[in-house]
Design a protein around this motif. Structure first.
Motif, PDB file in Angstrom:
ATOM      1  N   HIS A   1      11.914  -5.129   1.178  1.00 49.27           N
ATOM      2  CA  HIS A   1      12.457  -3.664   1.314  1.00 49.27           C
ATOM      3  C   HIS A   1      13.726  -3.856   1.133  1.00 49.27           C
ATOM      4  O   HIS A   1      13.886  -3.658   2.445  1.00 49.27           O
ATOM      5  CB  HIS A   1      11.300  -2.377   1.489  1.00 49.27           C
ATOM      6  CG  HIS A   1      10.267  -2.487   0.780  1.00 49.27           C
ATOM      7  ND1 HIS A   1      10.063  -1.474   0.069  1.00 49.27           N
ATOM      8  CD2 HIS A   1       9.519  -2.988   0.979  1.00 49.27           C
ATOM      9  CE1 HIS A   1       8.873  -1.161   0.038  1.00 49.27           C
ATOM     10  NE2 HIS A   1       8.145  -2.418   0.868  1.00 49.27           N
TER      11      HIS A   1
ATOM     12  N   THR B   1      13.683  -3.399  -8.835  1.00 49.89           N
ATOM     13  CA  THR B   1      12.269  -4.144  -9.025  1.00 49.89           C
ATOM     14  C   THR B   1      12.054  -2.614 -10.526  1.00 49.89           C
ATOM     15  O   THR B   1      11.422  -3.307 -11.998  1.00 49.89           O
ATOM     16  CB  THR B   1      10.863  -4.248  -8.470  1.00 49.89           C
ATOM     17  OG1 THR B   1      11.641  -4.425  -7.083  1.00 49.89           O
ATOM     18  CG2 THR B   1       9.786  -4.672  -9.095  1.00 49.89           C
TER      19      THR B   1
ATOM     20  N   ASN C   1       7.083  -8.617 -10.289  1.00 53.73           N
ATOM     21  CA  ASN C   1       8.017  -8.782  -8.930  1.00 53.73           C
ATOM     22  C   ASN C   1       9.198  -9.560  -8.597  1.00 53.73           C
ATOM     23  O   ASN C   1       8.896 -10.613  -9.241  1.00 53.73           O
ATOM     24  CB  ASN C   1       7.190  -8.777  -8.066  1.00 53.73           C
ATOM     25  CG  ASN C   1       6.154  -7.100  -7.414  1.00 53.73           C
ATOM     26  OD1 ASN C   1       7.315  -6.598  -6.728  1.00 53.73           O
ATOM     27  ND2 ASN C   1       4.913  -7.619  -6.996  1.00 53.73           N
TER      28      ASN C   1
ATOM     29  N   ILE D   1      11.143  -6.462  -2.608  1.00 54.59           N
ATOM     30  CA  ILE D   1      10.677  -4.806  -4.053  1.00 54.59           C
ATOM     31  C   ILE D   1      12.244  -4.686  -3.659  1.00 54.59           C
ATOM     32  O   ILE D   1      12.537  -3.842  -2.448  1.00 54.59           O
ATOM     33  CB  ILE D   1      10.273  -3.961  -3.143  1.00 54.59           C
ATOM     34  CG1 ILE D   1       8.624  -4.588  -3.589  1.00 54.59           C
ATOM     35  CG2 ILE D   1      10.348  -2.452  -3.482  1.00 54.59           C
ATOM     36  CD1 ILE D   1       7.973  -3.689  -3.230  1.00 54.59           C
TER      37      ILE D   1
END
Lengths: 145, 245, 280, 648
Positions: free
Chosen positions: C169, C216, C229, C250
C-alpha cells in the motif's frame, strides 16, 4: 633472400646482438625494482595504522607504478618487443589500452556496492565512515553476539 | 637484435610479406598472450572489484609471514620475495637460451633450458609449500564468541579485523572471497607455470634430438620463451595485487 | 511500401493496448513517456526516410538493358554530413536522457516514505519502518521459518516494523522510496504502470523511488476496468515460477493509507522468539 | 571481359600434388626450405619469388619434410573429416551450424506454441519430450530450458561458429590470396573443439534434470545453485564445460584469422585494398580474441562457486530454507564479466554479416561501395566502442548512476558509425544497375533489418528509457531484429553468393526467392508487434501471461506471432532442402566468375583444390571495388592499372 630467414613472410633477416650484457643489465634493473618494492612494502608494514590515508594510498600507487616499470622491462627486453618494428609494437600495446576503462569501470562499481551495503540502499547513515576501525559487515554482526 | 638492416622506407603493409617482419607463429603467440592477458586481467580485476566492495581485507603482511624451516618467526614478504627472484632468474636463463639459439649453439641452449626448467620446478615447489602451509595452518579466530582454529581455505578466512577477547587481541573471520581469489588466481598462474615447464621440457628434448639444427633456426625456443616470460609478467602483477598492497 | 502500411495498421491495432493511453501512474514516469515519444518521433522519421529510400532505390535502379551504373566511390562532404547530423540528434537525446536519469536515480526527496521490498522464489514481501521511521537491521543468518526476512530483533528499531506479504500500500502524491533486497537469486521489481524497474540482488541492497500520481480507485474508473490493479512483475528470470511472481500495489489517498497502516500489527508480535540462534 | 583472365582450367588437387611433390626433391641443408625456381614445373616457373615462397609455405605448415607424402595422399578421413583445407573446414562449420540452427529454431517453435496457445495441449509433444511435456503441456522448467538453449545455440553455435567460422575460413585465404590459413593444423583443431563443445551441449539436452535453464546469460545465483532451478544441477556444469571448449575453438580460429590476414596477403594486397568482408572478419576475430577470455574467467569462477564452495558471485543467500555460508561475493560481478564478452559478442555476430552485405551489394549494384574508407573506419569505431559499453545491459542492476551515464554516452556513440554505414549502403544503391540475385535480396533485407533494429537500440541505450523497457519484449524485438534476423540475412546472402564457389553449383533460384519473401515478411510480422508488447512493459521470459491483468490483452497477438513463426521456420526448412539438394543436383557453374566480381576468389578454378591457385597466386593491383569505372563494367583486382586509367 638470405638463407637464414626462418619463414617466408620475413623479408629481412634480423640481426641478433652478440653480447649478453643487456640481459644481465635488465636482470639487475628488475632486481633493484623488486627490492625497492619490497622496501616500500616493509615501510607500509612497520608504519601500519600510523600513516595518514593519503600517504598509504600514494605509497601503494608508487608500488603499482614500479610494477608497471618491471612489466615494461620484461616485455620490452626479455620478450624483445622493443626490438620489433613499430607496427608490431603498436598492435600489441594499443589494444591493452582497453584495460584502462576495464579496470576503472569495474572498481568504480565495486566501490558503489560497498556504499549500497554500508547504507542499506541509502536508507541509513554510513557508519564505517565515522568508525575508526573499518569492519566488514559480516564481521560486525558476528562480533556483537 | 638490432633492426638496422631494415630499410626505413619499406612498404610493410603492401602484402607479400609480414607487416611485422615476423613469422606467423610468433605473431600468433603474441596475440595468444594478449588474449591470455585478458583472462588474467579479468581475474585480477574481479579480485580488485570485490576488494573495493568490502570494508575490510586481509593484511598480506599478516597472512604471508612464514618461511620454510623458520618455525613461527614473523617474516613478512620474505618467502614471496624468494619466489619472485626465482622466477626472475628463470626468465633470465630463458632469455639466455633464446640468445644461444640465435647463435645456433645447441649446447648453450640445452644448458640454459635445463636451468629454466629447474627454476620453474623450484617455483612450483615453493607454491606447493605455501599452499600447504596456508591450508593446514591453525589461526585462532573468534567465531560466535568462541575461539576456533582455522586454516585459510576457499570457505574460511581467519584474517578478519582484530577484536579484544578475554584480554587479548584475536582475529575474527574475514571476507571469504579472499581464499577463493588467492587460490584461484595463484592456482591459475601455477597452472601456467606448470604448462610452461612442460613446454620447455618438450623444447629441451627437441633440442637434444637436433630438430632445430635440422630446421636451421631456433624459433621454437623463442616462442616458448615468450610464453615463459609472460608467466613471469603475470607473476609481477600477482605479486603486486596479493602480496604488496 | 507494404511494410509501412503494415506498420501503420499495426499501430492502429495495438497502440490502445500499450498502456500509453492510460498515461503513466507516476510523476517520473510521465517524463519517461515524454522522452519515449520524442525518441519515437525522431527515430520514426529516420526509419521512414531510410526504408523508403532503400526500397525506392532498389525498385528504381533495377538492372535494365543499356543502363549503366554511376561511378561514385566517395564524397567527403556527404559523408561528413551524415556523420554530424546523427551526432547532433544523438546529443539532444543523450542530454534529455541523462537529465532524467540523474533525477530518477538520484537521492529520493527527504519526505519520502520508505518501504523495504524483498524478493524470493517466488513472491514479494514488504516491510514498513513503523512509527520510528527507521527499518530494523537484518541479518540473513537469522532467517527462520517464522522470521523469514531475517530481521535482527536485537535492534530496537525493528520492533515496530510492519511486515506485509504480496500487496503493497502506498499513498498518492508522496514520493515512495523502495529499498530492494533479494534472498536467493536475482529478481527485479518491475512496475510497468510507473515506468520503473530495479533489480533485487542478493547481498547488495538497491533502491528506487517514484511518486505515484493516481490512485488505484481512480485508475479503475479511468480504464473502465473494475478488476484493475497495479502489478509488480518480476522482470529478471528467477526460476521455474518466474512468470507467476506477482505483487500488487494499491495506491490510495493519504487518509486511507494512514488508516490501513494503523490497522497493521508490528513485527514483534509476528515473531515469538526475539533472539533466534544461528551458527555459521 | 579482360584479356589476361585465366582460361577455365581443369586444375584441381592433382596439379597441386604434382607441384608439391616436386618441392622436397632438393634436400635443404640450412635455413628454411628454399625451392630453386628451376625445380618448379614449367607452367609454374616464375621470376616472382614471393609467390613461390608463399606457395611452399602453405604445405610446410601442414607437414614437415618427413611427413610430406602422407599429407598429399588424401584419404576420405583426411579430405572430409580431419581436413586441414580451409575450404573443407568452412563447410564443416557451415553444415554443423545448419544442424544447430534447425535444433535451435525448432526449440523456439516449441516454446512459441506454449506462448501462443497457453490453454491448449499437444499430445504429440509428450511423445517428443517425454515427462517434460506430460499430458501434452510443456512444463515451466522445460520451457525455460528451451528458451536458454535456443539463445545459447543461436548466439554461439550458429551465429558465431556457423557464421564467422564458415565465412572467415572460406573467404580469408581466397580473398587475400593465400594458399591456406597461417596454421591449417590449428584451424582443424578449432573445428574439432567446436565439435566437442557441440557434443557436450547436445548431451546436456538429455540429462535427467534437464539442460541449463537460467537464460543464455546464465546469471548467478540462479545458475550457481542447484536448489534454485533444476536446470542448474548437472545441465549447468555441462553448459559451462561446453562453453569453455567453445571459447578455445573460437580463440584458435580467431588467432588464425588475424595472423592470416596480417601475414599472408598476396603481393600488392595492401590493407586498404582488402575487400570489406575481410575487414569485417578481421575485426570480428579481434573482438573474439580479446573478449572471449573474459567469459572464460567468468565461467571458471562460476564453476568454482558451483563445485568448490567459493564465494565469487554469492552472498547473503537463503534458499529452499537453507542458509548458505557464502558472503562477500557479488552477483553483479558476473554480469560485468559476462557482458564484457557479451556486448562484443553481438558485434562478433553482426560484423561478418555487415561485411558480406557490403560486398554483395557492391557486386550486384555493379557500382563501387560508397566511401570505402568510411566503411572501414566505421567498422573500426564499432569494434572499439563494442569493448567500452558493456554495462548498458546492466542499467537496472543498481549500477552507480554516474558510471551509468558514461555508459549511456559511449553507447549512443555507436549510432554514429552505424548511421554512416547505412547511408553509405543507400548511396551505393543510388544510380546503380541492380541485379536481384538471391544473395543481393538478402543483403538488401539485411540493410532494412539493420535500420529497424538499430533504431530501437537508441531507445534501449538511453538509460532513462531503459528503466521502462529493460527486460521487456522491446528488448526481445530489438536484438532479434538487429543481431538475430539481420545476421541470418547476412549469412543467407553469403551462402547464396558463395555457394557456387563452395560447391561448384548454384542454389535453386525459385526456392531462394520464396525463402526470401517469406522470411523477410515473416520476420517483420513476428518482431514488429513485439515492440508494442514491450512498450506496455510486458516482461520477457514468461511462461504464461494469462494471470496478469497488465499483460493478458496480448493473448491474441501472441497467438498470431506463434503462428507466423511456424511458417517462417518452415521456410527455413525449404532453404535447408535447397542447400542439400543443390550440393548434389544443383545447376553446375560453368564460368569462372559468375557474378562478375572483382575479388580474388573468382580467379581460382571453379572448384579450387588444396592450395587454391594451381599456378602462382595473382598479384593485386587495385582495390576491390572498381565497378563501372572508366566505362568498364568491372575490373578485377589482379588487373594491372592501365596507363590512361583515371585516378578515381
Amino acid at each position: 633472400m638470405s638463407s637464414n630467414l626462418t619463414s617466408p613472410e620475413i623479408t629481412y633477416a634480423p640481426e641478433h646482438a652478440s653480447g649478453t650484457s643487456r640481459i644481465w643489465k635488465t636482470f639487475w634493473v628488475l632486481s633493484a625494482l623488486t627490492v625497492i618494492e619490497l622496501g616500500l612494502g616493509y615501510f607500509l608494514y612497520w608504519k601500519h595504522g600510523q600513516l595518514p590515508y593519503a600517504l598509504t594510498l600514494s605509497t601503494k600507487l608508487l608500488i603499482a607504478a614500479l610494477t608497471l616499470a618491471k612489466a615494461y622491462y620484461i616485455v620490452s627486453i626479455f620478450m624483445h618487443l622493443g626490438d620489433e618494428i613499430r607496427n608490431m609494437i603498436m598492435t600489441i600495446v594499443v589494444p591493452l589500452m582497453l584495460f584502462i576503462w576495464f579496470i576503472a569501470a569495474f572498481l568504480w562499481d565495486g566501490n558503489a556496492w560497498k556504499n549500497l551495503r554500508n547504507t542499506d540502499g541509502g536508507s541509513r547513515p554510513d557508519k564505517t565512515k565515522t568508525e575508526q576501525h573499518q569492519q566488514h559487515p559480516a564481521v560486525d554482526k558476528d562480533a556483537k553476539k | 637484435m638490432s633492426t638496422t638492416a631494415i630499410p626505413t622506407n619499406t612498404k610493410w603493409w603492401n602484402g607479400g610479406r609480414s607487416p611485422f617482419n615476423a613469422s606467423y607463429g610468433k605473431v600468433m603467440m603474441w596475440y595468444f598472450l594478449m588474449s591470455d592477458a585478458f583472462t588474467f586481467g579479468a581475474f585480477l580485476i574481479s579480485y580488485g572489484t570485490i576488494r573495493f566492495s568490502v570494508n575490510h581485507w586481509a593484511d598480506p603482511n599478516e597472512v604471508f609471514n612464514a618461511f620454510p624451516f623458520a618455525g613461527h618467526a614473523n617474516l613478512p614478504l620474505a618467502f614471496v620475495s624468494l619466489m619472485t627472484f626465482i622466477l626472475i632468474f628463470s626468465s633470465v636463463t630463458m632469455v639466455l637460451a633464446v640468445h644461444e639459439g640465435h647463435k645456433m649453439n645447441r649446447k648453450g641452449v640445452e644448458k640454459y633450458m635445463i636451468l629454466t626448467i629447474l627454476g620453474g620446478l623450484a617455483f612450483l615447489g615453493c607454491q606447493a609449500w605455501e599452499w600447504t602451509h596456508m591450508i593446514t595452518g591453525d589461526h585462532a579466530v573468534l567465531v560466535n564468541g568462541e575461539i576456533e582454529k582455522w586454516g585459510t581455505t576457499v570457505t574460511k578466512n581467519p584474517w578478519g579485523p582484530h577484536v579484544m577477547h578475554e584480554g587479548q587481541m584475536v582475529s575474527t573471520p574475514g571476507p571469504i572471497a579472499f581464499g577463493g581469489y588467492f587460490f584461484g588466481i595463484t592456482g591459475f598462474h601455477g597452472f601456467h607455470v606448470f604448462s610452461g615447464v612442460i613446454i620447455n621440457l618438450v623444447m629441451l628434448i627437441k633440442t637434444r634430438m637436433g630438430h632445430f639444427d635440422q630446421r636451421g633456426h631456433y624459433e621454437m625456443i623463442e616462442k616458448a620463451g615468450l610464453y615463459w616470460h609472460f608467466v613471469d609478467l603475470v607473476w609481477v602483477f600477482v605479486f603486486l595485487c596479493f602480496y604488496l598492497v | 511500401m507494404f511494410g509501412l502500411i503494415g506498420a501503420w495498421y499495426c499501430n492502429e491495432l495495438y497502440y490502445g493496448k500499450t498502456l500509453f493511453p492510460q498515461g503513466s501512474a507516476s510523476v517520473e514516469g510521465e517524463k519517461i513517456d515524454l522522452m519515449l515519444l520524442i525518441t519515437i518521433a525522431i527515430t520514426g522519421v529516420v526509419f521512414v526516410i531510410t526504408q523508403v529510400l532503400l526500397f525506392w532505390f532498389s525498385f528504381k535502379y533495377q538492372e535494365k538493358d543499356g543502363q549503366k551504373a554511376f561511378y561514385f566511390p566517395h564524397n567527403t562532404k556527404l559523408e561528413l554530413i551524415w556523420t554530424t547530423v546523427p551526432a547532433i540528434f544523438l546529443t539532444v537525446l543523450v542530454v534529455f536522457g541523462l537529465k532524467y536519469w540523474f533525477k530518477i536515480t538520484g537521492d529520493a526527496p527527504k519526505d519520502s516514505i520508505v518501504v523495504e521490498v524483498t524478493g524470493h522464489q517466488f513472491a514479494w514481501e514488504f516491510r514498513y519502518p513503523g512509527a520510528d521511521k527507521v527499518l530494523g537491521k537484518k541479518n540473513y543468518k537469522l532467517t527462520t521459518a517464522k522470521n523469514n526476512l531475517g530481521v535482527d530483533f536485537a535492534d530496537p528499531a525493528s520492533h515496530d516494523d510492519i511486515h506485509i506479504n504480496t500487496t503493497m500500500h502506498i499513498p498518492v502524491g508522496v514520493p515512495v522510496k523502495m529499498v530492494i533486497h533479494s534472498q536467493d537469486v536475482i529478481h527485479d521489481v518491475g512496475l510497468p504502470h510507473f515506468r520503473m524497474k530495479m533489480d533485487a540482488v542478493p547481498g547488495i541492497p538497491t533502491t528506487q523511488w517514484f511518486t505515484p500520481n493516481i490512485t488505484t480507485a481512480d485508475m479503475k474508473k479511468k480504464t473502465g476496468n473494475p478488476e484493475f490493479n497495479f502489478e509488480i512483475a518480476c522482470d529478471q528470470l528467477c526460476g521455474s515460477s518466474h512468470y507467476a511472481m506477482r505483487g500488487v500495489i494499491i495506491v490510495e489517498t493519504m487518509e486511507e493509507y494512514k488508516k490501513w497502516l494503523a490497522e497493521q500489527k508490528s513485527s514483534t508480535i509476528l515473531c515469538s522468539r526475539t533472539r533466534p540462534r544461528f551458527k555459521i | 571481359m579482360f584479356p589476361d583472365k585465366a582460361p577455365v582450367q581443369n586444375i584441381t588437387d592433382s596439379t597441386i600434388k604434382q607441384v608439391t611433390q616436386v618441392l622436397p626433391a632438393k634436400k635443404i641443408k640450412t635455413g628454411y626450405r628454399q625451392v630453386p625456381v628451376e625445380c618448379m614445373p614449367g607452367e609454374l616457373k616464375s621470376k616472382n619469388m614471393s609467390s613461390v615462397a608463399t606457395l611452399q609455405h602453405a604445405d610446410v605448415h601442414g607437414a614437415h619434410d618427413a611427413h610430406h607424402e602422407h599429407h598429399h595422399h588424401e584419404t576420405f578421413i583426411t579430405k572430409y573429416v580431419f581436413s586441414q583445407d580451409h575450404k573443407m573446414i568452412a563447410k564443416q562449420f557451415l553444415i554443423t551450424g545448419i544442424i544447430w540452427a534447425i535444433i535451435g529454431g525448432l526449440f523456439s517453435v516449441i516454446f512459441r506454441l506454449q506462448l501462443g496457445y497457453p490453454d491448449s495441449t499437444f499430445p504429440w509433444l509428450e511423445d517428443l519430450l517425454g515427462h517434460w511435456a506430460a499430458g501434452g503441456k510443456l512444463k515451466p522448467e522445460f520451457y525455460y530450458a528451451l528458451v536458454t538453449m535456443h539463445g545459447t545455440i543461436l548466439v554461439f553455435f550458429v551465429l558465431t561458429a556457423g557464421l564467422s567460422g564458415t565465412f572467415a575460413n572460406f573467404l580469408i585465404p581466397l580473398q587475400i590470396g593465400a594458399r591456406d590459413m597461417a596454421s591449417p593444423f590449428l584451424n582443424m583443431l578449432s573445428y574439432w573443439f567446436f565439435f566437442l563443445a557441440s557434443i557436450i551441449m547436445f548431451s546436456s539436452l538429455f540429462v535427467q534434470t534437464g539442460p541449463a535453464s537460467g537464460g543464455w546469460t546464465i546469471y548467478p545465483p540462479l545458475s550457481a545453485l542447484g536448489e534454485a532451478s533444476s536446470g542448474s544441477i548437472i545441465g549447468m556444469d555441462l553448459w559451462l564445460v561446453s562453453m569453455a571448449m567453445f571459447i578455445i575453438s573460437s580463440l584458435l580460429g580467431g588467432l588464425n584469422y588475424i595472423t592470416t590476414i596480417l601475414n599472408m596477403r598476396t603481393k600488392g594486397m595492401s590493407m586498404t585494398r582488402l575487400p570489406l568482408t575481410i575487414w569485417a572478419l578481421f575485426f570480428t576475430a579481434v573482438l573474439g580474441v580479446l573478449s572471449f577470455p573474459v567469459l572464460l574467467s567468468g565461467a571458471i569462477l562460476l564453476l568454482f562457486d558451483r563445485n568448490l564452495g567459493t564465494s565469487f558471485f554469492l552472498s547473503d543467500i537463503v534458499i529452499a530454507g537453507k542458509i548458505l555460508p557464502n558472503e562477500g561475493g557479488s552477483a553483479i560481478l558476473f554480469q560485468h564479466l559476462f557482458w564484457f564478452l557479451g556486448h562484443p559478442e553481438v558485434y562478433i555476430i553482426l560484423l561478418p554479416a555487415m561485411g558480406m552485405s557490403s560486398e554483395i551489394i557492391s557486386v550486384n549494384s555493379r557500382k563501387p561501395i560508397f566511401g570505402y574508407m568510411a566503411m572501414v573506419g566505421s567498422v573500426f569505431a564499432i569494434a572499439i566502442l563494442a569493448f567500452l559499453v558493456w554495462a548498458h545491459h546492466m542499467f537496472v542492476t543498481g549500477l552507480n548512476p554516474f558510471l551509468g551515464s558514461v555508459f549511456v554516452l559511449l553507447t549512443l556513440l555507436i549510432a554514429v558509425p552505424s548511421a554512416i554505414k547505412v547511408f553509405n549502403w543507400l548511396t551505393t544503391l543510388w544510380r546503380a544497375n541492380i541485379r536481384f540475385t538471391p544473395g543481393m535480396l538478402f543483403a538488401i533485407g539485411f540493410v532494412s533489418l539493420f535500420i529497424s533494429g538499430g533504431l530501437t537500440g537508441i531507445f534501449l541505450g538511453n538509460s532513462a528509457l531503459d528503466l521502462h523497457l529493460h527486460d521487456t519484449y522491446f528488448v526481445v524485438a530489438h536484438f532479434h531484429i538487429v543481431m538475430g534476423v539481420a545476421s541470418f540475412f547476412g549469412m543467407f546472402a553469403g551462402v547464396y553468393h558463395w555457394f557456387p564457389k563452395m560447391f561448384g553449383r548454384y542454389l535453386n533460384n525459385t526456392m531462394a526467392y520464396i525463402h526470401f519473401w517469406i522470411t523477410i515478411i515473416g520476420s517483420y510480422l513476428i518482431f514488429w508487434p513485439m515492440h508494442y508488447e514491450g512498450l506496455a512493459g510486458m516482461p520477457r521470459r514468461y511462461y504464461d501471461y494469462s494471470g496478469w491483468s497488465s499483460f493478458n490483452m496480448f493473448a491474441g497477438l501472441n497467438e498470431f506471432i506463434s503462428f507466423v513463426s511456424m511458417i517462417v521456420f518452415a521456410a527455413q526448412l525449404l532453404f535447408v532442402f535447397n542447400f542439400f539438394y543443390s550440393i548434389f543436383k544443383g545447376r553446375k557453374v560453368t564460368e569462372l566468375n559468375p557474378w562478375g566480381a572483382n575479388t580474388l576468389e573468382w580467379t581460382t578454378p571453379i572448384r579450387p583444390g588444396h592450395g587454391n591457385w594451381p599456378g602462382e597466386i595473382p598479384e593485386v593491383h587495385r582495390g576491390a571495388y572498381d565497378y563501372a569505372k572508366d566505362g568498364k563494367e568491372f575490373i578485377p583486382q589482379d588487373v594491372p592499372v592501365g596507363e590512361d586509367e583515371s585516378k578515381h
